[in-house]
Design an enzyme around this catalytic site. Structure first.
Site, PDB file in Angstrom:
ATOM      1  CD  GLU A  39      -1.265  -0.002   3.624  1.00 37.60           C
ATOM      2  OE1 GLU A  39      -1.108   0.322   4.747  1.00 37.60           O
ATOM      3  OE2 GLU A  39      -2.436  -0.715   3.486  1.00 37.60           O
ATOM      4  CB  CYS A  40       0.978   4.260   0.384  1.00 35.42           C
ATOM      5  SG  CYS A  40       0.957   6.249   0.319  1.00 35.42           S
ATOM      6  N   GLY A  41       3.419   4.011  -0.260  1.00 35.85           N
ATOM      7  CA  GLY A  41       4.876   3.684  -0.450  1.00 35.85           C
ATOM      8  C   GLY A  41       5.323   2.350  -0.685  1.00 35.85           C
ATOM      9  CG  MET A 100       1.910  -0.179  -5.737  1.00 35.55           C
ATOM     10  SD  MET A 100       0.467   0.677  -6.445  1.00 35.55           S
ATOM     11  CE  MET A 100       1.323   2.346  -6.941  1.00 35.55           C
TER      12      MET A 100
END
Length: 465
Positions: free
Chosen positions: A385-387, A389
């Site tokens: 998720e987020c960073g 990814m």
């Protein structure tokens, strides 16, 4: 029923029953010959479990006040359970580091009311004191509504408000500000006001006098002090691990609270109702169609490797606890330190953080990157998720727009773009280890880096994701 109510004759209550309204001894009304029963003054120490710190807007001093009170309570030998309204990771990490126990996020939009109530009464009853830091302004919620706001949470949990106001460059106008906010939530208990950014003793006296007509006591005045300012960057305050001598600041924060806040008057409000904690929120909200794996089973559960270092530090404690509740084993893993995956890893979790600030180091972590590629090639589930990814992309640009090679499992490159903020809803188009088809999810978006399509092919071992 509110206020005074009347009856035609004196009322006496049987010893075995309780009057419907706790009251002082009834007093006769000599004008009418009737009796009046007045509702008792509420005993907030019995009714409430801690208090919630609110403000007119972000940047008013909620976090500073929360840290000061937490440090002062710890210095007095009390245990403190801290909570943070909303999805914020960074304030929670600071509060958890000072309190010595994980700070718990209370977000009705992400978790729902059943989880929120269960979590608060489970963890809030295990300590001497309980403190909740609000989010943004008192009424700021989803769009123009109060959904997810500090005011909504105070109503749900019956928490009294401690209102902190940035008083810099304000005088008598502060009365209208405080009175207006209070009028919009008159049904909530307000325990007082703390003034932040006070410039001098004369300024403090002027502000205190201006607030007298509101009936709210001024329970503290925090002076303008650049030395106590908390360092920040593009996503908010720095994590405690990156603040120089953060633990050394505990004494400074505690001393500031003892000097500038009326801790003795606040302490009864902060004290939690000790007793047996409520049921675990994991039990209160677990789905019924998938019972947890028995802990007594001799076979160990699957091992999940969780990226955890300065580049990947946005992880709620409940994420790991939830996995372990369902029978999984978890182990930390640092891509930034170029560590290999733990032996026997069955799945990976890549949380958010600041990989964009560590692009050069991550690009040189070839052992970790190769381990990621091999895990994907073997078909292991990877939740990012987020960073997290961004680590899976082919290229990551740092704040100076220099590109750095990443794992290359997903096509595309990430670079700084427009700021994205807000709650988002998504509908699952297919099945995966974490969602079912057509299942609706709620998340929160808070980032600067954007993913752009790449024309170069991804890592040769990559499969469609």
């Amino acid at each position: 029923m509110r206020g005074l109510w009347r009856c035609r004759k004196p009322v006496s209550w049987p010893a075995a029953t309780t009057p419907p309204i706790p009251c002082w001894p009834p007093r006769p009304n000599w004008r009418t010959g009737c009796w009046r029963r007045r509702p008792a003054k509420p005993d907030h120490r019995a009714r409430f479990l801690g208090l919630i710190i609110a403000a007119p807007r972000s940047g008013s001093g909620k976090t500073l006040l929360s840290l000061c009170l937490t440090a002062a309570l710890r210095q007095r030998g009390l245990t403190v359970q801290t909570f943070k309204v909303g999805p914020d990771y960074l304030d929670s990490q600071l509060l958890g580091a000072l309190s010595g126990r994980p700070c718990r996020n209370l977000d009705p939009l992400l978790c729902g009311e059943p989880w929120l109530r269960a979590a608060f009464h489970h963890w809030g009853r295990t300590t001497d004191a309980c403190l909740v830091e609000g989010v943004m302004g008192l009424y700021d919620g989803l769009g123009p509504s109060q959904e997810g706001s500090t005011a909504l949470l105070a109503r749900l949990l019956s928490l009294p408000l401690l209102f902190v106001v940035d008083a810099a460059r304000q005088g008598a106008s502060i009365r209208a500000l405080v009175a207006g906010f209070r009028e919009q939530a008159s049904e909530l208990p307000w325990c007082g006001v703390v003034l932040n950014g006070v410039g001098s003793l004369r300024h403090q006296q002027l502000l205190t006098a201006a607030l007298e007509p509101t009936g709210l006591p001024v329970l503290g005045c925090l002076p303008r002090c650049g030395a106590m300012a908390l360092p920040s960057r593009h996503l908010g305050l720095l994590p405690p691990a990156e603040i120089h001598h953060f633990q050394g600041r505990r004494q400074q924060l505690a001393d500031l609270a003892e000097r500038q806040l009326d801790v003795s008057r606040l302490l009864p409000r902060l004290q939690a109702s000790r007793g047996a904690p409520g049921p675990s929120p994991f039990l209160a909200t677990s789905p019924t169609d998938a019972p947890p794996r028995p802990r007594s089973s001799g076979a160990p559960g699957p091992l999940l490797a969780i990226a955890q270092d300065q580049a990947f530090c946005f992880l709620y404690p409940e994420q790991r606890e939830w996995l372990e509740h369902w029978g999984a084993r978890t182990q930390g893993w640092s891509p930034l330190a170029d560590q290999p995956l733990p032996e026997g890893t069955a799945a990976l979790v890549l949380p958010g953080g600041y990989p964009e600030l560590h692009g050069a180091t991550l690009a040189q972590a070839t052992r970790s990157l190769r381990a990621l590629q091999a895990a994907h090639g073997r078909g292991l589930p990877i939740y990012a998720e987020c960073g997290g990814m961004l680590l899976l992309l082919r290229t990551l640009h740092d704040p100076d727009n220099r590109p750095w090679p990443m794992a290359g499992i997903l096509p595309g490159a990430a670079c700084r773009g427009a700021f994205q903020l807000g709650y988002r809803r998504a509908l699952a188009c297919g099945s995966s280890p974490v969602v079912r088809p057509h299942e609706q999810m709620v998340g929160h978006e808070f980032h600067h880096w954007q993913v752009a399509p790449a024309h170069t092919p991804p890592h040769p071992g990559a499969k469609p994701t």
